[in-house]
Design a protein around this motif. Structure first.
Motif, short mmCIF file in Angstrom:
data_model
loop_
_atom_site.label_atom_id
_atom_site.label_comp_id
_atom_site.label_asym_id
_atom_site.label_seq_id
_atom_site.Cartn_x
_atom_site.Cartn_y
_atom_site.Cartn_z
N GLU A 5 -1.11 -4.89 15.48
CA GLU A 5 -1.53 -4.55 16.84
C GLU A 5 -3.03 -4.76 17.02
O GLU A 5 -3.48 -5.23 18.06
CB GLU A 5 -1.16 -3.09 17.16
CG GLU A 5 0.33 -2.84 17.22
CD GLU A 5 0.65 -1.35 17.32
OE1 GLU A 5 -0.29 -0.53 17.33
OE2 GLU A 5 1.83 -1.02 17.38
N GLU A 8 -3.75 -8.52 17.31
CA GLU A 8 -3.37 -9.03 18.62
C GLU A 8 -4.32 -8.55 19.71
O GLU A 8 -4.67 -9.31 20.62
CB GLU A 8 -1.92 -8.62 18.93
CG GLU A 8 -0.91 -9.36 18.08
CD GLU A 8 0.52 -8.91 18.30
OE1 GLU A 8 0.73 -7.87 18.97
OE2 GLU A 8 1.43 -9.59 17.79
N ASN A 39 3.55 -14.10 17.48
CA ASN A 39 3.51 -13.76 18.91
C ASN A 39 3.71 -15.03 19.73
O ASN A 39 3.14 -16.07 19.45
CB ASN A 39 2.16 -13.12 19.23
CG ASN A 39 2.11 -12.50 20.60
OD1 ASN A 39 2.71 -13.01 21.55
ND2 ASN A 39 1.40 -11.39 20.71
N TYR A 42 0.60 -16.77 21.52
CA TYR A 42 -0.45 -17.38 20.69
C TYR A 42 -0.66 -18.86 21.01
O TYR A 42 -1.79 -19.32 21.18
CB TYR A 42 -0.12 -17.20 19.21
CG TYR A 42 -1.07 -17.92 18.28
CD1 TYR A 42 -2.39 -17.52 18.15
CD2 TYR A 42 -0.66 -19.02 17.54
CE1 TYR A 42 -3.27 -18.18 17.31
CE2 TYR A 42 -1.52 -19.69 16.69
CZ TYR A 42 -2.82 -19.25 16.58
OH TYR A 42 -3.68 -19.91 15.75
#
Length: 140
Positions: A5, A8, A39, A42
């Motif tokens: 997390e 990101e 992800n 991305y």
């Protein structure tokens, strides 16, 4: 907060680079890339950043080219003066032209002395015998 997390958040929200994220979290760049590839956003973000960087790079190139051209406009004035004097000397000493009396006086400044009464430069006999091709005096 988990590392995934955090990675990101730093990449998508704070727009940091992979190396900045890796240094901040003390992990490898390949680990950051591996997490981000999972992800879906991305690849979209990566393409967007590529385009932005391309635009920035082109602007910097234009600026550097402009600066170089601007610097080339302002050439050193001493260089221009030396170049002009060299060209003048070349013209005066070339075989196709004869050197003028004023130019000759400048070239042989020690050989001539100014006579204020007659308002002319006269050959200084103290320097030795006058060569036949040098005038006795030069009128102003």
């Amino acid at each position: 907060m988990k590392k995934i997390e955090c990675i990101e958040k730093l990449y998508f929200e704070e727009k940091k680079t992979l190396t900045q994220i890796a240094e901040e979290l003390k992990v490898s760049v390949s680990y950051v890339t591996k997490i981000l590839k999972q992800n879906q956003m991305y690849s979209i973000e990566k393409e967007k950043r590529k385009e932005e960087n391309l635009v920035k790079r082109r602007e910097k190139q234009k600026e550097s080219i402009y600066k170089k051209r601007k610097q080339n406009r302002y050439v050193d004035l001493s260089y221009i003066a030396v170049k002009n004097s060299h060209e003048q000397a070349t013209r005066e000493l070339s075989k196709s032209h004869t050197i003028g009396n004023q130019a000759l006086r400048k070239w042989c400044s020690n050989a001539y002395q100014y006579n204020s009464k007659k308002k002319r430069y006269e050959f200084n006999a103290g320097n030795g015998v006058r060569p036949i091709d040098l005038p006795k005096y030069i009128k102003i």
